[in-house]
Design a protein around this motif. Sequence first.
Motif, PDB file in Angstrom:
ATOM      1  N   ILE A  82       0.891  -1.327  -0.010  1.00 53.21           N
ATOM      2  CA  ILE A  82      -0.106  -0.041  -0.002  1.00 53.21           C
ATOM      3  C   ILE A  82       0.746   1.156   0.120  1.00 53.21           C
ATOM      4  N   ALA A  83       1.802   1.352   0.888  1.00 56.48           N
ATOM      5  CA  ALA A  83       2.852   2.564   0.880  1.00 56.48           C
ATOM      6  C   ALA A  83       3.576   2.840  -0.508  1.00 56.48           C
ATOM      7  N   GLU A  84       4.157   1.503  -1.192  1.00 53.04           N
ATOM      8  CA  GLU A  84       4.669   1.711  -2.237  1.00 53.04           C
ATOM      9  C   GLU A  84       3.859   2.268  -3.374  1.00 53.04           C
ATOM     10  N   ALA A  85       2.604   1.715  -3.228  1.00 55.12           N
ATOM     11  CA  ALA A  85       1.484   2.235  -4.321  1.00 55.12           C
ATOM     12  C   ALA A  85       1.370   3.848  -4.273  1.00 55.12           C
ATOM     13  N   TRP A  86       1.161   4.115  -2.917  1.00 56.06           N
ATOM     14  CA  TRP A  86       0.552   5.684  -2.690  1.00 56.06           C
ATOM     15  C   TRP A  86       2.133   6.447  -3.053  1.00 56.06           C
ATOM     16  N   ARG A  87       3.139   5.696  -2.819  1.00 53.41           N
ATOM     17  CA  ARG A  87       4.245   6.603  -3.009  1.00 53.41           C
ATOM     18  C   ARG A  87       4.599   6.830  -4.494  1.00 53.41           C
ATOM     19  N   THR A  88       4.522   5.683  -5.363  1.00 58.47           N
ATOM     20  CA  THR A  88       4.783   5.873  -6.822  1.00 58.47           C
ATOM     21  C   THR A  88       3.343   6.265  -7.750  1.00 58.47           C
ATOM     22  N   GLY A  89       2.198   6.468  -7.009  1.00 61.31           N
ATOM     23  CA  GLY A  89       1.088   6.546  -7.738  1.00 61.31           C
ATOM     24  C   GLY A  89       1.047   8.033  -8.096  1.00 61.31           C
ATOM     25  N   LYS A  90      -0.093   8.392  -8.872  1.00 59.80           N
ATOM     26  CA  LYS A  90      -0.278   9.895  -8.767  1.00 59.80           C
ATOM     27  C   LYS A  90      -1.459  10.375  -7.941  1.00 59.80           C
ATOM     28  N   PRO A  91      -1.146  11.503  -7.476  1.00 57.80           N
ATOM     29  CA  PRO A  91      -1.873  12.024  -6.286  1.00 57.80           C
ATOM     30  C   PRO A  91      -3.340  11.984  -6.527  1.00 57.80           C
ATOM     31  N   GLY A  92      -4.122  11.635  -5.728  1.00 54.67           N
ATOM     32  CA  GLY A  92      -5.561  11.848  -6.075  1.00 54.67           C
ATOM     33  C   GLY A  92      -6.063  10.646  -6.786  1.00 54.67           C
ATOM     34  N   LEU A 104      -6.053  -9.109  -7.793  1.00 54.83           N
ATOM     35  CA  LEU A 104      -5.641  -7.893  -8.213  1.00 54.83           C
ATOM     36  C   LEU A 104      -6.923  -6.988  -7.236  1.00 54.83           C
ATOM     37  N   ALA A 105      -6.424  -5.830  -6.921  1.00 54.19           N
ATOM     38  CA  ALA A 105      -7.151  -4.944  -6.086  1.00 54.19           C
ATOM     39  C   ALA A 105      -6.826  -3.373  -6.351  1.00 54.19           C
ATOM     40  N   THR A 106      -8.208  -2.703  -6.281  1.00 49.27           N
ATOM     41  CA  THR A 106      -7.886  -1.158  -6.546  1.00 49.27           C
ATOM     42  C   THR A 106      -7.695  -0.517  -5.343  1.00 49.27           C
ATOM     43  N   LEU A 107      -6.607   0.390  -5.062  1.00 43.92           N
ATOM     44  CA  LEU A 107      -6.408   0.881  -3.735  1.00 43.92           C
ATOM     45  C   LEU A 107      -6.751   2.356  -3.838  1.00 43.92           C
ATOM     46  N   ILE A 117     -14.206   4.846  12.996  1.00 41.95           N
ATOM     47  CA  ILE A 117     -12.889   3.890  12.721  1.00 41.95           C
ATOM     48  C   ILE A 117     -12.033   4.385  12.031  1.00 41.95           C
ATOM     49  N   ARG A 118     -10.839   4.957  12.250  1.00 42.42           N
ATOM     50  CA  ARG A 118      -9.640   5.336  11.430  1.00 42.42           C
ATOM     51  C   ARG A 118      -9.363   3.946  10.687  1.00 42.42           C
ATOM     52  N   CYS A 119      -9.490   4.114   9.280  1.00 42.97           N
ATOM     53  CA  CYS A 119      -8.502   2.763   8.634  1.00 42.97           C
ATOM     54  C   CYS A 119      -7.298   2.923   8.108  1.00 42.97           C
ATOM     55  N   THR A 120      -6.651   2.210   7.789  1.00 44.29           N
ATOM     56  CA  THR A 120      -5.046   2.019   7.193  1.00 44.29           C
ATOM     57  C   THR A 120      -5.541   2.099   5.906  1.00 44.29           C
ATOM     58  N   ALA A 121      -6.218   1.605   5.107  1.00 41.46           N
ATOM     59  CA  ALA A 121      -6.496   1.720   3.735  1.00 41.46           C
ATOM     60  C   ALA A 121      -7.791   1.227   3.311  1.00 41.46           C
ATOM     61  N   GLN A 122      -8.290   1.344   1.991  1.00 46.84           N
ATOM     62  CA  GLN A 122      -9.531   0.894   1.492  1.00 46.84           C
ATOM     63  C   GLN A 122      -9.208   0.248  -0.014  1.00 46.84           C
ATOM     64  N   LEU A 123      -9.574  -0.984   0.082  1.00 44.75           N
ATOM     65  CA  LEU A 123      -9.315  -1.622  -1.447  1.00 44.75           C
ATOM     66  C   LEU A 123     -10.618  -2.053  -1.840  1.00 44.75           C
ATOM     67  N   MET A 124     -10.557  -2.203  -3.351  1.00 40.40           N
ATOM     68  CA  MET A 124     -11.687  -2.929  -4.041  1.00 40.40           C
ATOM     69  C   MET A 124     -11.260  -4.305  -4.625  1.00 40.40           C
ATOM     70  N   VAL A 125     -11.814  -5.418  -4.151  1.00 42.30           N
ATOM     71  CA  VAL A 125     -11.316  -6.819  -4.594  1.00 42.30           C
ATOM     72  C   VAL A 125     -12.560  -7.431  -5.012  1.00 42.30           C
TER      73      VAL A 125
END
Length: 451
Positions: A82-92, A104-107, A117-125
Motif C-alpha cells: 500500500i505504501a509503495e503504491a501511494w508513493r509511486t502513484g499519481k496524487p488523488g 488484483l485490487a484497486t487501492l 474507525i480510522r482505517c489504514t487503507a481501502q481496497l476494492m477486491v
Amino acid sequence: MDVTLGSYDRQSLDTSAVPYDREAELDAEVEAAIARSLPDPPISNRGVGSLQRDEKGGLDRLKLSMFGSWDLVALDGLKAKIAEAWRTGKPGESSVIKLPNGELATLKPYAPSMGGIRCTAQLMVGGVNVFVVGHASGTMPGLILDAGSLRCMQSGMDIFEEMTALAAGLGFRIEETKISSVDVCVDLLLGDDAEVLMRAITDRQVICHQISCRPHLEGERMTGVSLGKHNSPVMLNVYAKAEELLAGRKDALVRMEKMAYLSKHRWGCDVAEAREQGAVRVEFRMRGKDFLKPRGVRSPEQFRREFASIVHHLTHEWCRVVDRMPDRKNRHQDRCETHPAWSVVEDAFASLVPDAMVRKLKAVRERAVGEVDLLLKQAIGCVVRAVSYTGETVPLDHVQAKAYLSNFFDRLLNDIEDERLSDPHKESLSERSWHAYVDIESKLPPLIGGG
C-alpha cells in the motif's frame, strides 16, 4: 456476457457528458473485469437454507465487521504494498496492486474512516470494498468488508463464505463476524402496478413502523419512494430499477454488467423492455445493531438460518401496504386488506426460501446492568415494606418471615424464566435475585416477631 440492451438512447451510457473521473473509471474497469471472470451461478443452485439465487431476488448489499487478529507478517507485507503504491502513484488517483494471494485490487488514494474507525487503507477486491483497520482489538474490528450489489447478485448466499475466504487470504484470523448492515431485495415486472404501488405508499396506505416517507419524482411521474431514513433500523426503497440503470452516468461498465445480469436472471428480457413492463425493485435495508441484533440475529450463520423469518417479518409485520387509508384513529388497521401489488411482493420474498419454517421475530431490548440493579433495589424496598406491613397485623417471627420470603423468591425466579430477557441477563438476574433475598433478610425490621 452478451445481452441485447434494447433500442433506448445510447447517449444514456455516454460518460463524456460528465467530467472525466479517472478514479471512478478505474474502479469500474477492475470491478467489471473481475465480475466478468466469475461464472454465472446456476438457476438450480439453492444455496444454504434452500435460498433460491436467481429467480426473484436475494441479497443486494452486505457489510461485515470482522473481529480477530492479523498475521503480522501478512499485515506488514500488505502495508508495504500500500505504501509503495501511494508513493509511486499519481496524487488523488486510485492504483492497482497485487495482493499476496494473487488477486488484483484497486487501492483508494486515501485512508478513510468507517463509523468513527480510522482505517489504514481501502481496497476494492472483486466487487467487495475492503477496509483495513489494522489495529484489531476486542471491541474494534480488524477488517470491514462491504460487498456491493453486483457481487451480491452474482454470489447469492455464497457471498458469506467468499468474504470469509477473502479475509483469510489477506492474513486475517477471524474470531467473530458481525453483520453491520445488509440489504435484501426482489426485482419484479409489475406493469402499471409499479407506479400504483409507489403512490399507495406515498399516500400512506401502509401499516408500518416507520413514519418518514419520501417520494422520488421526475416531473409528475413517480420513479421511487422511501420509507425511513438512512440511519433508521430498517429502510424500505421501492423504485424503477431499469430506469435507474438507464439514467445513470457513472460506472458505465458496472451498470452494463448489472443490466446483463438482471436481463438474464431476473427480468427475462432486455432493459428497455423491462422498463416498459414496469421493472421495479423492492429493497429493505437493515442495520445489524439496531434491527437484527435485538431479534437475536448477529452472525452470518444466524442470518442464513433466520432469513425466511426476517423477510416475512419485513413484508408482513414491519410494513404492509393496504388497499385503503388505514383508520389509525380508532385502531382498526387490521380491517384493511393487503394491496394486490404488495401481495405480489410478499409472494416474491417468500419464494426465495419456499421450504423454510417461519417464526415470529420479536425485538428484545437489552437491559443495561445499571438498569437491572436499580430495579432490584426498588424491588428490595417494596418487599421489605410488604413484609413489615404484614407484621403489623399478623405477628411473624423470623422463621415465618424467612418462609414467606423463600416462597416469594421461588415464585419470582419462576416468573423470570418467562421474561423476554436474553440468556445472559436471565442468569445474571437470577443470581442477583438470590443476593437480594439475603439483603432483604438482613433488612427485616427487628419489631417483627420476637426475634
